[in-house]
Design a protein around this motif. Structure first.
Motif, PDB file in Angstrom:
ATOM      1  N   GLY A  77      37.902  40.768  46.403  1.00 50.03           N
ATOM      2  CA  GLY A  77      36.947  39.699  46.692  1.00 50.03           C
ATOM      3  C   GLY A  77      37.669  38.432  47.144  1.00 50.03           C
ATOM      4  O   GLY A  77      37.210  37.725  48.045  1.00 50.03           O
ATOM      5  N   ALA A  78      38.823  38.164  46.528  1.00 55.19           N
ATOM      6  CA  ALA A  78      39.600  36.975  46.912  1.00 55.19           C
ATOM      7  C   ALA A  78      40.087  37.120  48.351  1.00 55.19           C
ATOM      8  O   ALA A  78      40.045  36.167  49.133  1.00 55.19           O
ATOM      9  CB  ALA A  78      40.771  36.785  45.951  1.00 55.19           C
ATOM     10  N   ALA A  79      40.529  38.333  48.734  1.00 51.19           N
ATOM     11  CA  ALA A  79      40.997  38.572  50.111  1.00 51.19           C
ATOM     12  C   ALA A  79      39.862  38.281  51.095  1.00 51.19           C
ATOM     13  O   ALA A  79      40.061  37.635  52.129  1.00 51.19           O
ATOM     14  CB  ALA A  79      41.487  40.007  50.253  1.00 51.19           C
ATOM     15  N   LEU A  80      38.662  38.738  50.722  1.00 55.87           N
ATOM     16  CA  LEU A  80      37.497  38.507  51.584  1.00 55.87           C
ATOM     17  C   LEU A  80      37.172  37.022  51.703  1.00 55.87           C
ATOM     18  O   LEU A  80      36.912  36.511  52.791  1.00 55.87           O
ATOM     19  CB  LEU A  80      36.293  39.225  50.976  1.00 55.87           C
ATOM     20  N   ARG A  81      37.201  36.339  50.571  1.00 47.65           N
ATOM     21  CA  ARG A  81      36.786  34.928  50.616  1.00 47.65           C
ATOM     22  C   ARG A  81      37.800  34.073  51.348  1.00 47.65           C
ATOM     23  O   ARG A  81      37.443  33.085  51.993  1.00 47.65           O
ATOM     24  CB  ARG A  81      36.464  34.416  49.214  1.00 47.65           C
ATOM     25  N   ILE A  82      39.066  34.453  51.277  1.00 47.32           N
ATOM     26  CA  ILE A  82      40.098  33.713  52.003  1.00 47.32           C
ATOM     27  C   ILE A  82      39.853  33.861  53.515  1.00 47.32           C
ATOM     28  O   ILE A  82      39.857  32.883  54.268  1.00 47.32           O
ATOM     29  CB  ILE A  82      41.508  34.224  51.603  1.00 47.32           C
TER      30      ILE A  82
ATOM     31  N   THR B  12      47.200  35.796  44.077  1.00 48.31           N
ATOM     32  CA  THR B  12      46.196  34.877  43.526  1.00 48.31           C
ATOM     33  C   THR B  12      45.957  35.200  42.052  1.00 48.31           C
ATOM     34  O   THR B  12      45.776  36.364  41.696  1.00 48.31           O
ATOM     35  CB  THR B  12      44.862  35.022  44.309  1.00 48.31           C
ATOM     36  N   ALA B  13      45.965  34.166  41.219  1.00 44.11           N
ATOM     37  CA  ALA B  13      45.743  34.393  39.784  1.00 44.11           C
ATOM     38  C   ALA B  13      44.274  34.723  39.532  1.00 44.11           C
ATOM     39  O   ALA B  13      43.399  34.303  40.288  1.00 44.11           O
ATOM     40  CB  ALA B  13      46.128  33.137  39.008  1.00 44.11           C
ATOM     41  N   GLY B  14      44.032  35.499  38.491  1.00 44.82           N
ATOM     42  CA  GLY B  14      42.651  35.883  38.165  1.00 44.82           C
ATOM     43  C   GLY B  14      41.957  34.835  37.326  1.00 44.82           C
ATOM     44  O   GLY B  14      41.389  35.137  36.269  1.00 44.82           O
ATOM     45  N   VAL B  15      42.012  33.584  37.768  1.00 41.02           N
ATOM     46  CA  VAL B  15      41.380  32.497  37.019  1.00 41.02           C
ATOM     47  C   VAL B  15      40.427  31.738  37.944  1.00 41.02           C
ATOM     48  O   VAL B  15      40.578  31.818  39.166  1.00 41.02           O
ATOM     49  CB  VAL B  15      42.440  31.528  36.413  1.00 41.02           C
ATOM     50  N   PRO B  16      39.459  30.989  37.393  1.00 43.85           N
ATOM     51  CA  PRO B  16      38.494  30.309  38.254  1.00 43.85           C
ATOM     52  C   PRO B  16      39.159  29.377  39.270  1.00 43.85           C
ATOM     53  O   PRO B  16      40.060  28.623  38.928  1.00 43.85           O
ATOM     54  CB  PRO B  16      37.637  29.505  37.271  1.00 43.85           C
ATOM     55  N   GLY B  17      38.713  29.504  40.518  1.00 46.15           N
ATOM     56  CA  GLY B  17      39.168  28.574  41.552  1.00 46.15           C
ATOM     57  C   GLY B  17      40.546  28.837  42.118  1.00 46.15           C
ATOM     58  O   GLY B  17      41.021  28.089  42.973  1.00 46.15           O
ATOM     59  N   ALA B  18      41.218  29.900  41.662  1.00 41.83           N
ATOM     60  CA  ALA B  18      42.593  30.147  42.139  1.00 41.83           C
ATOM     61  C   ALA B  18      42.609  30.376  43.649  1.00 41.83           C
ATOM     62  O   ALA B  18      43.521  29.940  44.348  1.00 41.83           O
ATOM     63  CB  ALA B  18      43.189  31.351  41.416  1.00 41.83           C
ATOM     64  N   GLY B  19      41.557  31.033  44.169  1.00 37.20           N
ATOM     65  CA  GLY B  19      41.507  31.376  45.588  1.00 37.20           C
ATOM     66  C   GLY B  19      41.533  30.161  46.496  1.00 37.20           C
ATOM     67  O   GLY B  19      42.105  30.201  47.588  1.00 37.20           O
ATOM     68  N   ILE B  20      40.950  29.048  46.063  1.00 35.78           N
ATOM     69  CA  ILE B  20      40.851  27.864  46.931  1.00 35.78           C
ATOM     70  C   ILE B  20      42.255  27.317  47.241  1.00 35.78           C
ATOM     71  O   ILE B  20      42.525  26.845  48.340  1.00 35.78           O
ATOM     72  CB  ILE B  20      39.928  26.781  46.315  1.00 35.78           C
TER      73      ILE B  20
ATOM     74  N   ALA C 273      33.096  36.719  44.520  1.00 31.03           N
ATOM     75  CA  ALA C 273      34.419  37.301  44.785  1.00 31.03           C
ATOM     76  C   ALA C 273      34.997  37.903  43.507  1.00 31.03           C
ATOM     77  O   ALA C 273      35.534  39.021  43.506  1.00 31.03           O
ATOM     78  CB  ALA C 273      35.346  36.240  45.347  1.00 31.03           C
ATOM     79  N   THR C 274      34.860  37.173  42.397  1.00 31.75           N
ATOM     80  CA  THR C 274      35.434  37.661  41.135  1.00 31.75           C
ATOM     81  C   THR C 274      34.727  38.936  40.675  1.00 31.75           C
ATOM     82  O   THR C 274      35.359  39.863  40.150  1.00 31.75           O
ATOM     83  CB  THR C 274      35.339  36.564  40.043  1.00 31.75           C
ATOM     84  N   GLU C 275      33.424  38.991  40.906  1.00 32.72           N
ATOM     85  CA  GLU C 275      32.680  40.199  40.529  1.00 32.72           C
ATOM     86  C   GLU C 275      33.248  41.414  41.265  1.00 32.72           C
ATOM     87  O   GLU C 275      33.445  42.481  40.680  1.00 32.72           O
ATOM     88  CB  GLU C 275      31.201  40.006  40.865  1.00 32.72           C
ATOM     89  N   ILE C 276      33.539  41.226  42.552  1.00 27.33           N
ATOM     90  CA  ILE C 276      34.088  42.347  43.325  1.00 27.33           C
ATOM     91  C   ILE C 276      35.534  42.637  42.905  1.00 27.33           C
ATOM     92  O   ILE C 276      35.964  43.794  42.841  1.00 27.33           O
ATOM     93  CB  ILE C 276      33.972  42.052  44.840  1.00 27.33           C
ATOM     94  N   ASN C 277      36.291  41.583  42.579  1.00 22.14           N
ATOM     95  CA  ASN C 277      37.669  41.797  42.098  1.00 22.14           C
ATOM     96  C   ASN C 277      37.672  42.736  40.895  1.00 22.14           C
ATOM     97  O   ASN C 277      38.458  43.689  40.813  1.00 22.14           O
ATOM     98  CB  ASN C 277      38.299  40.466  41.663  1.00 22.14           C
ATOM     99  N   VAL C 278      36.779  42.450  39.954  1.00 20.60           N
ATOM    100  CA  VAL C 278      36.743  43.225  38.706  1.00 20.60           C
ATOM    101  C   VAL C 278      36.197  44.642  38.959  1.00 20.60           C
ATOM    102  O   VAL C 278      36.715  45.633  38.441  1.00 20.60           O
ATOM    103  CB  VAL C 278      35.889  42.473  37.657  1.00 20.60           C
TER     104      VAL C 278
HETATM  105  N1  ASP Z   1      38.508  33.598  40.423  1.00 18.19           N
HETATM  106  C1  ASP Z   1      39.022  34.816  41.033  1.00 18.19           C
HETATM  107  C2  ASP Z   1      39.363  35.808  39.949  1.00 18.19           C
HETATM  108  O1  ASP Z   1      39.542  35.433  38.813  1.00 18.19           O
HETATM  109  C3  ASP Z   1      40.195  34.561  41.904  1.00 18.19           C
HETATM  110  C4  ASP Z   1      39.778  33.683  43.058  1.00 18.19           C
HETATM  111  O2  ASP Z   1      39.752  32.457  42.900  1.00 18.19           O
HETATM  112  O3  ASP Z   1      39.449  34.222  44.128  1.00 18.19           O
HETATM  113  O4  ASP Z   1      39.472  36.988  40.227  1.00 18.19           O
END
Ligand code: ASP
Length: 293
Positions: A177-182, A216-224, A254-259
């Motif tokens: 999801g992060a790859a897509l949003r980037i 990208t870290a799996g934390v909120p907002g890391a993708g930005i 994005a995070t939903e798809i990551n998981v």
């Molecule tokens: N928040 C996303 C995650 O935890 C990473 C991102 O910012 O795209 O997977």
């Protein structure tokens, strides 16, 4: 280099999942060796093992309490986002958000086709996967959702020896999801500043975006933060990272798809390794939720 932490405490404090994973593996091997031996340290190693098992049980119990109040949390996040950004601001970015969610839906469809191709029952899979999916959406954190994702893998009867390693690793490096949003953000930013992107630049955005999503870290907002790196790479003005104003909306999907991607990956590996399990008796719930009774 960051896989080997300078000290164990900082690995946990910085939420450096690769370093945490590395520490856990080394620690786990040491406990296995000591428990298997007959020396003086066998008994303390056994006690340590039991202590860690207790710690895991307590963590899962706390997560089940968190899940109880999750709906209120989702309401608060959505209300906060809309009240601070205003409906007009949201509307002006709606096209980008729509494009992203279309892409995420396409990715979800791809997962479903893969699961079906490997004979994994979709109903059974999503009955368990929906809890980590909703949790990821609400928390915007793959790492924060990890205990819930692991509990879902347990409910699906997936091998612990596979998901115990693959899910933490996936939460760290498999961020589809992060790859897509980037990529979507870069194209949106180019449109905003009137830069027309050629096929070469589009391909570069896809490749660089995908590689950067791994870091990208799996934390909120890391993708930005990573989006800014891609803008720099493809020569877009860094000011266009105004996208951060709606980052929560984008990050949720994005995070939903990551998981989901992590859980799909583990389900496929498990299916290839152990064959069909749809008739198997579901294991006892590690995390009591309404899903598992
Ligand atoms: N928040 C996303 C995650 O935890 C990473 C991102 O910012 O795209 O997977």
């Amino acid at each position: 280099m960051s896989i080997v932490p300078e000290n164990i405490v900082s690995a946990f404090a910085d939420l450096n999942m690769l370093a945490v994973l590395f520490t856990s593996i080394v620690f786990g091997v040491a406990i296995v060796v000591l428990r298997a031996g007959s020396g003086d340290f066998k008994a303390p190693a056994e006690a340590l093992y039991q202590g860690i098992a207790g710690l895991e049980a307590a963590t899962l119990r706390i997560m089940s309490w968190v899940l109880e109040v999750l709906p209120f949390g989702i309401l608060a996040i959505v209300a906060h986002t809309i009240s601070t950004q205003g409906v007009d601001a949201l509307l002006s970015l709606a096209a980008m958000v729509g494009a992203l969610y279309l892409g995420l839906a396409g990715q979800l469809l791809f997962y479903m086709l893969l699961l079906a191709a490997f004979g994994v029952g979709l109903r059974r899979f999503f009955a368990s996967a929906r809890t980590p999916m909703v949790t990821a959406f609400a928390t915007q954190s793959s790492s924060g959702t990890l205990p819930v994702t692991m509990a879902a893998a347990d409910r699906l009867g997936l091998s612990r020896s596979i998901h115990g390693v693959a899910l933490p690793l996936g939460a760290t490096i498999n961020l589809d999801g992060a790859a897509l949003r980037i990529a979507v953000s870069a194209v949106f930013a180019a449109n905003v500043v009137g830069v027309s992107l050629g096929w070469g630049q589009l391909a570069e955005i896809v490749v660089v975006g995908t590689l950067i999503s791994i870091g990208t870290a799996g934390v909120p907002g890391a993708g930005i933060v990573m989006i800014a790196t891609v803008f720099y790479q493809v020569g877009l003005p860094i000011e266009t990272v105004v996208l951060s104003s709606i980052d929560a909306l984008v990050d949720m999907g994005a995070t939903e798809i990551n998981v989901t991607g992590d859980l799909v990956g583990v389900a496929l590996i498990d299916r290839i390794r152990f064959g069909r399990k749809d008739d198997a008796q579901p294991p006892a719930c590690a995390l009591p939720t309404s899903d598992c009774g």
